[in-house]
Design a protein around this motif. Structure first.
Motif, PDB file in Angstrom:
ATOM      1  N   VAL A 105       0.846  -1.200   0.000  1.00 14.19           N
ATOM      2  CA  VAL A 105       0.000   0.000   0.000  1.00 14.19           C
ATOM      3  C   VAL A 105       0.886   1.256   0.000  1.00 14.19           C
ATOM      4  O   VAL A 105       0.657   2.196  -0.766  1.00 14.19           O
ATOM      5  CB  VAL A 105      -0.940   0.011   1.217  1.00 14.19           C
ATOM      6  N   ASN A 154      -5.226  -2.057  -5.405  1.00 14.14           N
ATOM      7  CA  ASN A 154      -5.710  -3.309  -4.814  1.00 14.14           C
ATOM      8  C   ASN A 154      -5.592  -4.465  -5.795  1.00 14.14           C
ATOM      9  O   ASN A 154      -5.193  -5.573  -5.426  1.00 14.14           O
ATOM     10  CB  ASN A 154      -7.173  -3.158  -4.388  1.00 14.14           C
ATOM     11  N   ARG A 193      -6.551  -4.569   3.920  1.00 15.70           N
ATOM     12  CA  ARG A 193      -6.221  -3.158   3.882  1.00 15.70           C
ATOM     13  C   ARG A 193      -7.018  -2.377   4.928  1.00 15.70           C
ATOM     14  O   ARG A 193      -6.458  -1.542   5.656  1.00 15.70           O
ATOM     15  CB  ARG A 193      -6.520  -2.640   2.476  1.00 15.70           C
TER      16      ARG A 193
END
Lengths: 209, 498
Positions: A155, A161, A179
Motif C-alpha cells: 500500500v 488493490n 487493507r
C-alpha cells in the motif's frame, strides 16, 4: 505517570561560571541543575529526563566532547549547547559534527544563551514527542499479521488493490479486507497519514507540524 | 810617647794609617793597613805610596802633591774624599781617605787615614737599585698610583695616572685631589671615605669606587684600593691609592646584563605565547561569570524585584570575579614586563602559588592536573621572583608537553617543595610522561637542544642559568618506571631574617 518537567543541566568545572549560569537561567524561570564534572553527571543522568545540557567543552578529566560521545553511545537524545572559549573553534566544529545542538562563545549575551536554551528545550520536546509517536507506530505495527504487513508494504508503495491481489495471489476482496484491517490497526485515517507514519518510523520524516 | 807605645796605638787603630814624606815615600804602615792592602809593612816601607792607589787616583795624587807643595793650598787636607785603593793582588776597593799634614814638619810629611767603604757602597748601590726599580714599576704600572697627603694634596702620581687623567705630573703635584679630579656629586662621599680611612684602626687596605674627571672633561670610573702609609705606628702621613680604570668593564658588564635580561624576557614571552590559549581561557572564565551574573541580576530586578538575596549574591560574585580577572592580568603583566633584576626575600611557596592561576590555565588547556605539594614553614629565599617563576613555568610546560600522549588518569604534574636537610630548599617538578630520551640526556641543558618540533631549545639552558645565578643548581633525574623529575635547589637565606 506524570511527565518529569524539562530541566536545564549546567555542567562546568568553574564554580563561578557554573553558579552564574544557574542564576541566569533561574532568572528566566527555567529549572536548573548544576554539576561540576562530566564524570559526576553521567551516572546520575536518566535518559528519560527531558531538558537540555549546557556543557563546557573543555574540562579536566572527562571533557564536554567526551561526555557528548558517551551520551551518544547510550542513545540519549538530549540536545547539547556547548560553551566554548576563544581558542576552541575546532573543538566546537567537532562537537557540531557529533550532533551538538549549538554552541556559544564565552562570554556571551544572556539573550543568546536563553534563546538557544529555549530552542534546545523545544527541540528536546519535539524529539521526545516524535520518539513517543514512533513508539506508538511501532507497537501498532507489531500488532499486524504477516499478511497485513505485506499489504502495508505494498500500500505504501502506492500499489492498487488489483495489483496487490495479483502479486499476493489472493482475491481483490481479500486485499480490501486486509487493507481495512491495516488502516484500523494503524489508526490511520488516510493513505497519506499511513505513509507519513512509515516514513516517521524510518526516521526520515520531518517532525509533524 | 816612646816609639813602642806609639806603634801599639797605631796598630790598635781600625782604619789603615799611612805616613808619607813629601816625596810620597811610605814611612809608617800600621797593622790595619797591612790587612787592608795585603802588603806587610816591611815590604811597603820606603816605597812610594802611589802603589796603593788605583791608576785613576795615582795620576791625581801626584798632581795634588805637586800643586800643594808649590802653592801650599790644600784640596784634600782636613776634608777627605773617596778614593780607590789598590790591594797587593791588584784588586781595587772604595775607601774614604782623610789626610793631615804633620804639624811642624818641613819638608812636610802627611798622615792618611783610610777607611774601607766597600760595604757602605754596596748598601748604597742596593738602595739605589731598589729605588730605580720602584720607580720603573711605578711608571710601568698599568694601574694608576696616586699618593695623597692627609690634607688631600697630591704628592705623587705615576705615568698611568697622568695618562688616564690627561694632566702632566707637574700640574697635579700639590693640587687638592678631590677638588680637582673628582666630579662634584661624588666629591663629598669620596672625601668622607678617604678621611675616615686615615682615622680608622686598624689601618687595613680600603676599597672604593668613584669617578674621576679627565682634563678634557671625560668621566672615567675607577676602582680604588687605598693603603695608609705610616710615618710611625701612631701617625698616618699619606695615603697611597691605586686605581684601575673600570669604565669599559662596567659598561661591558651593563651591556652583558642587559643582553641577558633581553634574552630572559624574550624567552618569557615565548613561553607565555605557548600558554596564550590557556591564559585567554582562564581570563574568559571570570568575564563570562561576570556577564552572566550582571544579566541575571537585571532580569531578576525587572521580573522579581524582591529577589534581592539572589541579586546581592550576584553582585558579590561580580566583584570577586572582576578581582580574579584582574589578578590573572597582574600576573601576566609582571611576566611580560621587561624588568630589572630585583632580588627579594620571599617564601618559595608563595612564589609557586602566585604562578598557580597561569600554570593551571596552561595545564587545563592540555587537560593536565597540577598538584602542589608545598611544605609549610620553609625558610625564605633571596630570589628574583619573576625569574624563578620563569624557571618553574619552563619546567611545567616541558612536563605538560611530555604528557600529551599519556592516558587522562596519568596526566598529572606534581610541584613539591621541601628542605634538603642541609640548609637548601628543593623544588621538584615531576611528571609521568615518557621521560627524557637517552640521546638527549648528555646535552639536556645545552642551548638549542630540543625534542619538541617547535621548541627553541632555550628553556632548560636559560632555566639553569637563572638557577645558578641564584647560587643554586638545576638537575634532572629519571623516574621509575617513566617520566622526568627536574630538581631546582636554591640556597636558603642565612641569618636572622630567614
Amino acid at each position: 505517570m506524570r511527565e518529569p518537567s524539562a530541566t536545564v543541566f549546567v555542567i562546568d568545572d568553574d564554580d563561578a561560571v557554573r553558579n552564574s549560569l544557574r542564576l541566569l537561567l533561574k532568572s528566566v524561570g527555567l529549572p536548573v541543575q548544576i554539576c561540576a564534572s562530566a564524570q559526576q553527571f553521567l551516572p546520575s543522568y536518566d535518559p528519560r529526563q527531558p531538558g537540555c545540557l549546557v556543557l563546557d567543552i573543555r574540562m579536566p578529566g572527562m571533557s564536554g566532547l567526551e561526555l557528548q560521545q558517551q551520551l551518544n553511545v547510550r542513545g540519549a537524545i538530549i540536545p547539547v549547547v556547548f560553551i566554548t572559549g576563544h581558542g576552541d573553534i575546532p573543538m566546537a566544529v567537532e562537537a557540531m559534527q557529533h550532533g551538538a545542538f549549538d554552541f556559544l562563545q564565552k562570554p556571551f549575551r544572556d539573550q543568546d544563551l536563553i534563546d538557544r536554551v529555549q530552542r534546545a528545550l523545544e527541540r528536546d520536546a519535539a524529539n521526545r514527542a516524535q520518539l513517543k509517536e514512533t513508539e506508538r507506530i511501532r507497537s501498532r505495527l507489531e500488532s499486524l499479521t504477516p499478511r497485513e504487513r505485506e499489504v502495508l508494504e505494498l500500500v505504501t508503495l502506492g500499489k492498487a488493490n488489483k495489483v496487490m491481489a495479483h502479486e499476493l495471489g489472493v482475491s481483490q476482496r481479500t486485499v480490501e479486507i486486509h487493507r481495512a484491517r491495516v488502516m484500523e490497526k494503524m489508526a490511520a485515517h488516510s493513505l497519506a497519514q499511513l505513509v507519513r507514519m512509515m516514513l516517521t518510523l524510518r526516521g526520515s520524516a520531518p517532525a509533524p507540524p | 810617647m816612646p816609639s813602642s807605645e806609639l806603634q801599639a796605638v797605631l796598630d790598635a787603630a781600625v782604619d789603615a794609617i799611612i805616613l808619607i814624606d813629601h816625596g810620597g815615600c811610605v814611612q809608617v804602615f800600621n797593622r790595619a793597613a797591612e790587612r787592608l792592602f795585603g802588603y806587610t809593612a816591611q815590604h811597603i816601607l820606603g816605597r812610594n805610596v802611589s802603589m796603593l792607589m788605583s791608576e785613576r787616583d795615582r795620576d791625581q795624587h801626584d798632581a795634588y802633591m805637586e800643586r800643594y807643595l808649590r802653592t801650599n793650598v790644600a784640596h784634600i787636607i782636613g776634608i777627605g774624599r773617596e778614593i780607590q785603593g789598590r790591594r797587593k793582588d791588584g784588586s781595587v776597593f772604595p775607601a774614604f781617605l782623610s789626610v793631615g799634614r804633620i804639624a811642624g814638619s818641613d819638608p812636610p810629611r802627611f798622615v792618611g787615614f783610610i777607611h774601607d767603604i766597600t760595604l757602605r757602597m754596596q748598601a748604597l748601590a742596593a738602595v739605589q737599585r731598589e729605588r730605580d726599580r720602584a720607580n720603573r714599576y711605578l711608571e710601568a704600572a698599568q694601574t694608576m698610583l696616586v699618593a695623597l697627603e692627609l690634607n688631600h694634596r697630591v704628592t705623587l702620581v705615576n705615568r698611568k695616572g697622568c695618562e688616564v687623567l690627561g694632566y702632566e705630573e707637574e700640574a697635579l703635584l700639590g693640587v687638592d685631589w678631590f677638588e680637582t679630579i673628582v666630579p662634584a656629586e661624588q666629591r663629598a662621599t669620596a672625601m668622607r671615605e678617604f678621611d675616615a680611612l686615615a682615622q680608622r684602626e686598624p689601618r687595613l687596605p680600603y676599597h672604593c669606587e668613584y669617578a674621576v674627571l679627565t682634563r678634557s672633561g671625560m668621566r672615567r670610573q675607577i676602582a680604588w684600593r687605598c693603603v695608609v702609609i705610616e710615618a710611625s705606628k701612631e701617625t698616618a702621613t699619606r695615603v697611597l691609592c691605586s686605581g684601575d680604570d673600570v669604565t669599559d668593564a662596567r659598561s661591558a658588564e651593563a651591556e652583558a646584563r642587559e643582553a641577558r635580561e633581553r634574552m630572559l624576557h624574550v624567552s618569557r614571552l615565548a613561553t607565555l605565547g605557548e600558554m596564550a590559549s590557556g591564559i585567554s581561557h582562564e581570563l574568559n572564565q571570570p568575564l563570562a561569570a561576570i556577564a552572566n551574573y550582571a544579566q541575571a541580576s537585571r532580569r531578576l530586578l525587572s521580573t522579581a524585584p524582591t529577589a534581592l538575596t539572589d541579586v546581592d549574591e550576584a553582585l558579590e560574585q561580580i566583584a570577586a570575579q572582576a578581582l580574579r580577572a584582574g589578578e590573572i592580568i597582574r600576573r601576566l603583566r609582571s611576566l611580560v614586563r621587561n624588568h630589572a633584576t630585583d632580588r627579594e626575600l620571599a617564601s618559595i611557596n608563595d612564589v609557586i602559588e602566585e604562578l598557580g592561576s597561569l600554570a593551571r590555565a596552561d595545564a587545563r588547556a592540555s587537560d593536565v592536573r597540577i598538584v602542589l605539594d608545598l611544605r609549610p614553614d620553609l625558610p625564605r629565599l633571596r630570589l628574583d621572583r619573576i625569574q624563578i617563576q620563569q624557571v618553574l613555568l619552563n619546567l611545567l610546560r616541558n612536563s605538560i608537553d611530555a604528557l600529551e600522549a599519556s592516558p587522562p588518569e596519568r596526566k598529572e604534574v606534581v610541584i613539591r617543595t621541601e628542605p634538603d636537610g642541609i640548609g637548601d630548599i628543593l623544588i621538584t617538578v615531576t611528571d609521568t610522561g615518557p621521560g627524557v630520551p637517552d640521546e638527549l640526556l648528555q646535552r639536556l641543558f645545552m642551548p638549542f637542544v630540543t625534542s619538541k618540533i617547535d621548541g627553541t631549545g632555550l628553556g632548560l639552558a636559560i632555566s639553569r642559568t637563572i638557577v645558578e645565578a641564584h647560587g643554586g643548581r638545576l638537575d634532572h633525574k629519571a623516574n621509575t618506571p617513566s617520566g622526568a623529575t627536574f630538581i631546582v635547589k636554591l640556597p636558603a637565606e642565612q641569618g636572622p631574617e630567614a
